[in-house]
Enzyme design. Structure first.
Site, mmCIF file in Angstrom:
data_model
loop_
_atom_site.group_PDB
_atom_site.id
_atom_site.type_symbol
_atom_site.label_atom_id
_atom_site.label_comp_id
_atom_site.label_asym_id
_atom_site.label_seq_id
_atom_site.Cartn_x
_atom_site.Cartn_y
_atom_site.Cartn_z
ATOM 1 N N HIS A 30 82.567 -66.167 20.933
ATOM 2 C CA HIS A 30 83.569 -65.991 21.685
ATOM 3 C C HIS A 30 84.828 -66.033 20.390
ATOM 4 O O HIS A 30 84.949 -66.503 19.562
ATOM 5 C CB HIS A 30 84.227 -66.893 22.575
ATOM 6 C CG HIS A 30 85.189 -66.158 23.597
ATOM 7 N ND1 HIS A 30 86.403 -66.167 23.141
ATOM 8 C CD2 HIS A 30 84.955 -65.469 24.465
ATOM 9 C CE1 HIS A 30 87.165 -66.270 24.404
ATOM 10 N NE2 HIS A 30 86.560 -65.598 25.023
ATOM 11 N N ASP A 37 79.147 -63.504 29.910
ATOM 12 C CA ASP A 37 78.548 -62.319 29.654
ATOM 13 C C ASP A 37 77.301 -62.067 29.517
ATOM 14 O O ASP A 37 76.462 -61.761 29.744
ATOM 15 C CB ASP A 37 78.777 -60.924 28.979
ATOM 16 C CG ASP A 37 80.312 -60.079 29.145
ATOM 17 O OD1 ASP A 37 80.561 -60.438 30.152
ATOM 18 O OD2 ASP A 37 81.574 -60.341 28.476
HETATM 19 N N1 CMC Z 1 75.167 -61.975 17.133
HETATM 20 C C1 CMC Z 1 75.370 -62.568 15.890
HETATM 21 N N2 CMC Z 1 76.387 -62.187 15.626
HETATM 22 C C2 CMC Z 1 78.038 -62.656 15.764
HETATM 23 C C3 CMC Z 1 78.098 -62.791 16.614
HETATM 24 C C4 CMC Z 1 76.650 -62.181 17.507
HETATM 25 N N3 CMC Z 1 76.996 -61.973 19.472
HETATM 26 N N4 CMC Z 1 79.210 -62.977 17.269
HETATM 27 C C5 CMC Z 1 79.437 -63.413 16.131
HETATM 28 N N5 CMC Z 1 79.058 -63.362 15.132
HETATM 29 C C6 CMC Z 1 79.011 -63.597 13.852
HETATM 30 C C7 CMC Z 1 80.130 -62.064 12.605
HETATM 31 O O1 CMC Z 1 78.963 -61.581 12.834
HETATM 32 C C8 CMC Z 1 80.518 -62.710 12.124
HETATM 33 O O2 CMC Z 1 79.479 -63.334 10.837
HETATM 34 P P1 CMC Z 1 80.157 -63.095 9.111
HETATM 35 O O3 CMC Z 1 81.280 -64.562 8.769
HETATM 36 O O4 CMC Z 1 78.863 -63.834 8.192
HETATM 37 O O5 CMC Z 1 80.573 -61.863 9.592
HETATM 38 C C9 CMC Z 1 80.746 -64.401 12.552
HETATM 39 O O6 CMC Z 1 79.834 -64.132 13.586
HETATM 40 C C10 CMC Z 1 82.524 -63.959 12.996
HETATM 41 O O7 CMC Z 1 81.884 -63.122 14.035
HETATM 42 P P2 CMC Z 1 83.697 -62.329 14.579
HETATM 43 O O8 CMC Z 1 83.192 -60.751 14.363
HETATM 44 O O9 CMC Z 1 84.666 -62.355 13.308
HETATM 45 O O10 CMC Z 1 83.936 -63.065 14.981
HETATM 46 P P3 CMC Z 1 85.222 -62.542 16.696
HETATM 47 O O11 CMC Z 1 85.732 -63.474 17.105
HETATM 48 O O12 CMC Z 1 85.767 -61.067 15.600
HETATM 49 O O13 CMC Z 1 84.515 -61.417 17.612
HETATM 50 C C11 CMC Z 1 83.013 -61.632 19.420
HETATM 51 C C12 CMC Z 1 83.788 -62.344 18.605
HETATM 52 C C13 CMC Z 1 82.927 -61.668 21.119
HETATM 53 C C14 CMC Z 1 83.206 -59.816 19.544
HETATM 54 C C15 CMC Z 1 81.990 -61.753 19.252
HETATM 55 O O14 CMC Z 1 81.241 -63.066 19.260
HETATM 56 C C16 CMC Z 1 80.205 -60.708 19.593
HETATM 57 O O15 CMC Z 1 80.566 -59.386 19.545
HETATM 58 N N6 CMC Z 1 79.952 -61.595 20.482
HETATM 59 C C17 CMC Z 1 78.531 -60.534 21.622
HETATM 60 C C18 CMC Z 1 79.410 -59.346 22.158
HETATM 61 C C19 CMC Z 1 80.205 -60.235 23.514
HETATM 62 O O16 CMC Z 1 79.254 -61.022 23.861
HETATM 63 N N7 CMC Z 1 80.968 -60.240 23.892
HETATM 64 C C20 CMC Z 1 81.959 -60.682 25.322
HETATM 65 C C21 CMC Z 1 82.319 -61.481 24.342
HETATM 66 S S1 CMC Z 1 83.660 -62.969 26.314
HETATM 67 C C22 CMC Z 1 83.924 -62.160 27.098
HETATM 68 C C23 CMC Z 1 84.595 -61.076 27.035
HETATM 69 O O17 CMC Z 1 86.062 -60.703 25.949
HETATM 70 O O18 CMC Z 1 84.433 -59.435 27.707
#
Ligand code: CMC
Length: 392
Positions: free
Chosen positions: A270, A327
């Site tokens: 998140h 989720d």
């Molecule tokens: N699985 C694997 N790696 C992850 C995940 C994940 N679910 N989430 C983040 N990371 C890694 C990402 O690859 C990055 O690694 P590195 O620094 O080595 O490149 C690091 O963690 C930071 O991730 P980010 O993508 O920069 O984080 P963000 O704040 O931009 O993204 C997020 C947040 C929710 C989009 C992301 O965690 C994600 O894609 N999660 C999976 C999809 C999900 O469950 N979304 C629902 C979010 S909560 C409810 C909603 O908003 O709808």
């Protein structure tokens, strides 16, 4: 040139002042209008929480009655609205139908609300919240070739949705209290969540003075994506894939960690929470309680629990502080309620409606609102001239 601060993805940019929802991501705290989500989940229900989020206080008995009555009175779709369903292809995604139908509703209702005119606002807000639920159930009925079911005036919000989803003209759906309670809690936990992608979209659209329905329709579209509301569908697809292909949680986590794969652990991570999403904790318990009450075993719940255990003990997730989000367990509840997978994100949208409406109102009622207009760092060509086509 202007001095522009770049913050790609708005990781640390406050886009507004808001009095609606507070999140402390470090501590895993979520409050609506100052009240912790845990207290609302235990004592309140979706409609009362919606009122709280929209108006800033828990409703008195009479305020609640008026709001409930408006929701009941506005549940049915105008016949001309019902005709829109026929124009969608059979395989249309329910999110496409929902956003289009909300816009169609704005064409029908032409919601004109003057800033500060609370009576008109309440009428349209309740109408939208109520109809969104009817539209959603109708899109499901259309997709399976069944006639639309009218809402009943004696049923409450969640009951009426289940009725419109699952009753057929020759058989009334039997409402089970534990199912109604689980659905209501699911919506309550989705009711608002600060400046996420869809809510910021709603505010962006509202800042240009678009109407309430148009802004919420934009919210639906923003919610659709797999990193946002689409993640609840993604979690179940991931678990089903693991079961079908007999992939163990350890092997799946290995694939996620492999940087050459773009596979993410859906329902984990998140932008704001650096600890467990408090909604995930409540939903996990609710999923277990619902399955126990219905005496149902869902192998996906067990698999989800194993997967979470493996991930939470793994350095990759520990270092990045990735925990289950809202989720991760919500789909188990929706499955137990009989909601089809392609409707999961629609269910999220129905729940998020109070948050979008409250954020629209905050923008609309604030005389100091400026249009949202971020800047950019230009990276394209400079100093070119137009050339006739034969010289290109
Ligand atoms: N699985 C694997 N790696 C992850 C995940 C994940 N679910 N989430 C983040 N990371 C890694 C990402 O690859 C990055 O690694 P590195 O620094 O080595 O490149 C690091 O963690 C930071 O991730 P980010 O993508 O920069 O984080 P963000 O704040 O931009 O993204 C997020 C947040 C929710 C989009 C992301 O965690 C994600 O894609 N999660 C999976 C999809 C999900 O469950 N979304 C629902 C979010 S909560 C409810 C909603 O908003 O709808």
């Amino acid at each position: 040139a202007d001095l522009i601060t770049l913050d790609e993805g708005y990781c640390n940019t406050g886009s507004c002042r808001s009095a609606i929802t507070y999140i402390d991501g470090e501590k895993g705290i979520l409050c609506h209008r100052g009240i912790p989500i845990e207290e609302l989940a235990e004592h309140s229900d979706f409609i009362e929480t919606a009122f709280l989020i929209i108006y800033g206080h828990l409703p008195s008995e009479s305020e609640r009655d008026v709001f409930s009555e408006l929701l009941t009175d506005n549940a049915a779709l105008h016949t001309t609205m019902r005709r829109h369903y026929a124009a969608f292809p059979e395989r249309a995604h329910p999110m496409a139908i929902l956003s289009a139908m909300i816009n169609a509703l704005s064409a029908h209702d032409r919601p004109k609300i003057d800033p500060g005119d609370d009576a008109t606002f309440e009428k349209y807000a309740a109408n939208l919240m109520s109809k969104v639920r009817t539209i959603a159930a109708g899109s499901y009925k259309t997709s399976i070739g069944q006639p639309l079911i009218y809402p009943r005036s004696d049923l409450l919000y969640a009951e009426n949705f289940l009725h419109m989803m699952f009753s057929v003209p020759y058989h009334e759906y039997e409402l089970k209290p534990e199912m109604v309670k689980a659905l209501d809690l699911f919506w309550l936990l989705h009711a608002d969540h600060e400046q996420n992608c869809s809510t910021s979209t709603v505010r962006m659209v509202a800042s240009g003075e678009a109407n309430l329905y148009a802004a919420c329709s934009a919210g639906v579209v923003a919610l659709w994506g797999s990193r946002h509301g689409g993640a609840n569908t993604g979690v179940i697809q991931m678990l089903q894939h693991m079961r079908r292909e007999k992939i163990s949680p350890e092997d799946f986590v290995r694939t996620v960690k492999d940087r050459s794969s773009s596979v993410r652990l859906m329902g984990f991570g998140h932008r704001v929470y650096r600890s467990v999403d408090p909604r995930a904790r409540i939903l996990k318990q609710a999923a277990e309680d619902l399955l126990a009450a219905l005496d149902v075993v869902d192998p996906l719940l067990e698999l989800a629990q194993e997967l979470a255990e493996v991930a939470l003990a793994d350095d990759y997730f520990i270092e990045r502080r990735l925990y289950p989000n809202v989720d991760f367990y919500s789909g188990i509840i929706l499955r137990a309620l009989g909601i089809p997978l392609n409707m999961f994100t629609v269910m999220f949208a129905i729940g998020r409606m109070p948050g979008w409406i409250a954020n629209w109102r905050e923008i609309h009622n604030n005389p100091k609102t400026r249009i949202y207009r971020p800047r950019q760092i230009y990276t394209g060509e400079v100093g070119r001239s137009w050339r006739p086509i034969e010289e290109r």
